[in-house]
Every structure is written in C-alpha cells, then in structure tokens.
Scaffold this active site. Structure first.
Site, PDB file in Angstrom:
ATOM      1  CG  ASP A 154      -2.242  -1.117   1.596  1.00 35.25           C
ATOM      2  OD1 ASP A 154      -1.438  -1.839   0.407  1.00 35.25           O
ATOM      3  OD2 ASP A 154      -1.963  -1.392   2.418  1.00 35.25           O
ATOM      4  CE  LYS A 194      -2.093 -23.671  -6.770  1.00 35.08           C
ATOM      5  NZ  LYS A 194      -1.132 -23.939  -7.485  1.00 35.08           N
ATOM      6  CB  THR A 195       3.260 -20.768  -1.521  1.00 36.22           C
ATOM      7  OG1 THR A 195       4.042 -21.359  -2.986  1.00 36.22           O
ATOM      8  CG2 THR A 195       3.238 -22.448  -0.582  1.00 36.22           C
ATOM      9  CE  LYS A 196       3.761 -18.226  -8.295  1.00 35.84           C
ATOM     10  NZ  LYS A 196       5.740 -18.987  -8.629  1.00 35.84           N
ATOM     11  CB  CYS A 389     -22.181   4.944  27.228  1.00 34.41           C
ATOM     12  SG  CYS A 389     -22.094   6.194  26.717  1.00 34.41           S
ATOM     13  CG  HIS A 515     -18.512   2.651  26.582  1.00 28.75           C
ATOM     14  ND1 HIS A 515     -18.784   2.561  25.372  1.00 28.75           N
ATOM     15  CD2 HIS A 515     -18.275   4.246  26.877  1.00 28.75           C
ATOM     16  CE1 HIS A 515     -19.645   3.493  25.616  1.00 28.75           C
ATOM     17  NE2 HIS A 515     -19.164   4.520  25.759  1.00 28.75           N
ATOM     18  CD  GLU A 517     -18.670  -1.200  26.717  1.00 23.02           C
ATOM     19  OE1 GLU A 517     -18.602  -1.270  27.201  1.00 23.02           O
ATOM     20  OE2 GLU A 517     -19.024  -0.404  25.738  1.00 23.02           O
TER      21      GLU A 517
HETATM   22  N1  GLN Z   1     -24.070  10.433  22.254  1.00 18.07           N
HETATM   23  C1  GLN Z   1     -24.256   9.440  23.754  1.00 18.07           C
HETATM   24  C2  GLN Z   1     -23.554  10.763  24.303  1.00 18.07           C
HETATM   25  O1  GLN Z   1     -22.751  11.752  23.422  1.00 18.07           O
HETATM   26  C3  GLN Z   1     -23.768   8.657  23.982  1.00 18.07           C
HETATM   27  C4  GLN Z   1     -22.291   7.928  23.781  1.00 18.07           C
HETATM   28  C5  GLN Z   1     -21.715   6.913  23.714  1.00 18.07           C
HETATM   29  O2  GLN Z   1     -23.055   5.441  23.763  1.00 18.07           O
HETATM   30  N2  GLN Z   1     -20.970   6.147  23.771  1.00 18.07           N
HETATM   31  O3  GLN Z   1     -23.310  11.267  25.066  1.00 18.07           O
END
Ligand code: GLN
Length: 561
Positions: A154, A194-196, A389, A515, A517
């Site tokens: 690239d 294939k290795t090419k 959120c 968040h 997660e």
């Molecule tokens: N849009 C909402 C805010 O800005 C929630 C943002 C989100 O879910 N990360 O407060």
C-alpha cells in the site's frame, strides 16, 4: 548514534501481506501473551497508515469500534485485544496514525524547529515514526511489539516500512525482528495450498529493504512440510521460521496454537534472549476449558444500530465471552437492529425469548425509539437489563416518559429544544467546536452507594471506568427520578455527574454512563457483565420467564384472531 544508546527494549514488528483482516492483532497479542507468560514484560502498539489523527471521528461502519484507553485516547479496536490478552492497560502511545505523525512534524515546522531545512518524508517523517516506535522504551519493557496496519505494498504504508528498515539497520540484528503475516489460500479446484501470493508479498517487502525473519501463514488447512520448505526457500527464511496459523475456533485458542508452532521460542532465539521458563498458561487454559465446555445457554439481545457490523460492538461481544466462561455458560448473542423494534408487538416478537437485554452505546437519532421500546420491554417484564452509555440515557428517557409521565422527555442530542431535557449536554461540552478528541474521554472515578446492586456487584464503593460521551443525566431531574424509583447509585465525586442508575423493584436493571466492556479481560472478566450473565442465567431458569412467553403467545394468538 544517540538512538542506540537509549536502547533497552527489543523490537518485534508485525507486518501483513496479501490481504487485510488476516488477524495481525490476534497474532501480535498471542505472541505477546506467550512472552508475558514466560515472565517477560511486553507491550503492543499499533501504527495505522490512515490520515485521521485517530479513529474517534470515524463511523463504526468504516472502522468498527473505537476503543478508549484510561488516558482518554480514542484508538483502534486491536488495542482492545492487546488489553484483553495481556491484562495490561494501553495508552495514547500505543496507537499512532499517519495523521498524528504528520501533525507532529507540521506543528514543529510551523514553530521553526527545522531551521530553514526542507521538510521531507525521509528523514523527517520517518524520524518521527521511529521516535514514536520508541516512545514506550522507558525501561519498563523487555519487548515492544509493533503492529503495522494495512498491507505491504500500500502506498500509505511505505513510510512505516521504511522506518522499520531504518530502525532494523540502526539497532542491529538481535534487537529487531520482523514477522510477516500472510495468507496461503487453498484452491479447491486444484486441491492445493498456494504459496505464490506469499512469495509476492515478501518480494514487495524486500523491494522496500526489509527481509522478514519469520513468516506466519494464515491457512484453512495444515501446512505440509513441502509447502513450508517452499515458502522458506522462496522467502529467504529458515524452515522453522515458517509458522502455520490455522483457522481457530476462537481467537483465544491462538496463543496455544502459536505455542505449538514455537513462535515464541523462535522469536526469543532470533532476538538472542535467553529464557528457559515454561510459559505459565494454566489460567488461560482453564479459561478456555470453561469457554469450551459450557453448561447452559443464555440468550442475550444486543440492541443497537450497527448490528450488521459486529466489529462495532467488539468489546461488548468479548466481555460476554469472558463473563460466559466465568459463569460456565454459553452466551448466545442475538444481534437486534433497534430500528426494527417499532412498537410493543415487534418487541414481543423479537425479545420475548431472551434472558437478558443489552441496549448498546451509540450516537444520533437513528434507531433510538427502538432502544427506548426495548428498555420498556425489559423493565415491564422483569428481564435482566443492562444499558451502556446511550443505552443508559435511553433508559432514563424511557422511565421519564412511561413511569413519570413526562411525555416529552428527551436528550438534547436528538431534540435540542425539548422542554424536558432529562439527558443534556455537559456544561463543558457546550463550548466545544472541534469534533475530534473532545468528548468526555477516558477513566473517571465513580462513588458507589452502599445499599445498591452496583455495590453488591463491584464489592467496593469506589471504581474507575472509561467514558466516551458528550451528554449526561440532567441533575435537575435527579430528585424526581429518585422519588419515582430510578436511583442514581454511582456518582462522579468531583463533578456530581450520574454514572449508574438502577431500579429496585426489578431483578436486575442497571444503566451505566461509562463503558464497562472496555475493561473486561480474560484474567479479569468485568463484574457487571459477570453479574448480568448470572442474572440472565437465573432468569432463564425461572417460571416468570415462561409467563412472559406464555402471555406473548396468548397475545399473538389474539392478534391473529
Ligand atoms: N451519544 C451519547 C453521548 O454523546 C452516548 C455516547 C455513547 O453511547 N458512547 O453522550
């Protein structure tokens, strides 16, 4: 040269060839995991060739989830894998783009730092790339792994590859290692691997002056010895530097597959690092054991607007994998497009078999009515609910409208002139004009009330979680909400911002402005996800669930009549 004197870490670069999406991030994370489990201190960083300063302004359809670090950087989702595998936080320094490199160089040029010189890709841009390669080389790490985004060949990757060439030359043989990840396609009609394409992509690297030391080959079928020998011969590496990376059942298998292929041993040997420790992967293996031998299933609906692209919710999906393994159950995620949940009838049709409902983060107007409907369905039917959120904000709006009778309750994000702004823009956001990097980002402290579900879940009164938002619970309504039964159980001690809401008269109902997660790892599954999955498991085994389903069946039958 000054750079050589500063040296303390050794460098591994991971490049990619043939095609994107081969999983460089997972290979880098897996190697890092193996090295870490031998007692070495390792970090991983990603260099992305695009011009955006960071992925924060990118649409999730373009780039998947934007992963936020503790220090508030908006980064590539691969950093999530790094943290989940290594259980170590990353930072701004772990994700650098071409845009950031140029921005730094141009800022210095405007300051006059180049003293009248012509500023050029070589040496100024490549010097800045090398400086950033080494930014974390502060004595903390034995090995720094750098993933180069994109593919060799690239145009936009060229300065990064050139910087790798220069650094390899400057630091010498045993201090840098280049791993090239490539694809060995299987041609069904010929019945052959294939290795090419690999030969060509290595040739491309060689044209740029970089000889890869190890070639990791993504393949659907095992690599026989004759193929390995052929790759070794054409690509100028030893045969034990040709590593098979066969498709895995789960990304969490890859460290073990790489261990079997001795990728870690090979890397250590070539970097001249003596380490005779056996990799301590007991905890990892026991996680995999639980992951692969689940007891029951639970079905959790992820209600969002980017569900066609699962990478948009990568960390949520991974957090459920960790939490499922912790609960020894399999979390079956149902991806639900919030736009389809137009009314109660559709909610029943789509959501009634679920054991838990998660309303996802997001931005903007599209699909929010469906999110509000999903919250209502979960609340009214006692189905475990987690709002993250925007999901939490929709829960607040739903409660205001349907329980407190505030008909026009809304967020000023969607309805700037609403007369009931229960969610409104944070004060310090009102003066913000630039879109990039200006949300409330990164880790903030939250105080948790003792007599709450959140306290029960976290087992402490002070936590720190990561954020990415501009809007917030409007404290003018706090008393009214509390009187009506929606409690703010987590508050930022410095600003008073509401971080957690929950309902008492519900088996498991939590909305979080942050968040969770982003902090779930294999080693430390996030307590909120673990508890949510547990509640879903309990719910799946309860009679009340069958009542919801039965009512739904009766109503559906009546609707047909
Ligand atoms: N849009 C909402 C805010 O800005 C929630 C943002 C989100 O879910 N990360 O407060």
């Amino acid at each position: 040269m000054a750079t050589t004197e500063l040296k303390s870490a050794k460098y591994i670069f991971v490049t990619g060839g043939v095609t994107s999406s081969l999983g460089k991030g997972i290979i880098a994370s897996s190697l890092a995991k193996l090295l870490q489990s031998r007692g070495l201190s390792v970090t991983i960083q990603k260099f992305d060739p695009y011009i955006n300063i960071d992925p924060g302004t990118l649409n999730p359809y373009e780039h998947g989830e934007c992963y936020v670090t503790d220090d508030g950087a908006e980064t590539d989702l691969d950093l999530g894998h790094y943290e989940r595998f290594l259980n170590r936080p990353t930072s701004q320094a772990n994700n650098i783009t071409t845009g950031r490199i140029y921005n730094n160089v141009i800022t210095r040029e405007r300051r006059g730092d180049f003293l009248g010189k012509t500023v050029q890709v070589i040496p100024h841009i490549t010097d800045e790339i090398k400086r950033n390669f080494r930014l974390q080389d502060n004595g903390d790490y034995d090995i720094i792994i750098t993933e180069i985004g994109g593919c060799v060949g690239d145009i936009e990757s060229l300065p990064f590859v050139e910087a790798v060439r220069q650094l390899k030359f400057e630091l010498g043989e045993h201090d840098t290692l280049v791993i090239h990840l490539t694809l060995i396609p299987y041609l069904k009609s010929a019945g052959e691997l294939k290795t090419k394409p690999t030969q060509h992509s290595v040739r491309m690297l060689l044209e740029n002056g970089v000889q890869p030391d190890i070639i990791v080959c993504r393949t659907e079928h095992p690599l026989p010895m004759d193929i390995r020998k052929k790759i070794a011969l054409f690509c100028n590496v030893q045969v034990n530097s040709v590593i098979e990376a066969i498709d895995a059942e789960t990304i969490y298998d890859v460290p073990l597959l790489m261990q079997k292929e001795r990728l870690d041993q090979r890397a250590l040997y070539m970097l001249d690092i003596y380490n005779d420790k056996d990799a301590d992967l007991d905890a990892w293996k026991s996680f995999l054991g639980r992951l692969k031998n689940p007891g029951n299933d639970v079905r959790i609906g992820l209600v969002g607007k980017y569900v066609e692209l699962k990478d948009a919710y990568k960390s949520i999906a991974e957090a459920f994998i960790h939490a499922g393994a912790e609960n020894e159950c399999k979390v079956k995620l149902e991806w639900i497009q919030s736009e389809t949940l137009v009314n109660e009838h559709h909610c029943r049709e789509t959501l009634r078999e679920l054991d838990g409902i998660l309303v996802a983060p997001g931005f903007g107007e599209r699909g929010i009515d469906g999110k509000i409907n999903a919250v209502r369905f979960a609340r009214e039917n006692g189905i475990p609910f987690l709002g993250i959120c925007l999901g939490m904000q929709m829960a607040v709006i739903e409660y205001a409208r349907n329980v407190m009778g505030i008909e026009h309750a809304h967020s000023t994000e969607m309805e700037p002139n609403t007369d009931a702004p229960v969610i409104s823009m944070m004060e310090d956001q009102k003066k913000v004009v630039d879109m990039g990097g200006t949300m409330r980002l990164g880790a903030y402290t939250c105080k948790i009330k003792r007599d709450s579900l959140a306290h029960n879940i976290y087992g402490k009164t002070q936590i720190s979680e990561r954020h990415r938002h501009r809007y917030e619970f409007n404290n003018d309504y706090l008393n009214a909400f509390e009187r009506a039964g929606l409690r703010a159980t987590g508050i930022n001690p410095d600003t008073g911002l509401v971080e957690i809401v929950e309902l008492n008269n519900h088996p498991w109902y939590v909305g979080v402005q942050f968040h969770p997660e982003l902090k779930s790892t294999v080693k430390q599954p996030h307590p909120l996800f673990v508890s949510f999955v547990k509640a879903a498991l309990t719910y799946s085994q309860q009679e009340r669930r069958s009542e919801v389903v039965q009512t739904a069946h009766v109503e559906a039958a009546e609707a047909v009549d």
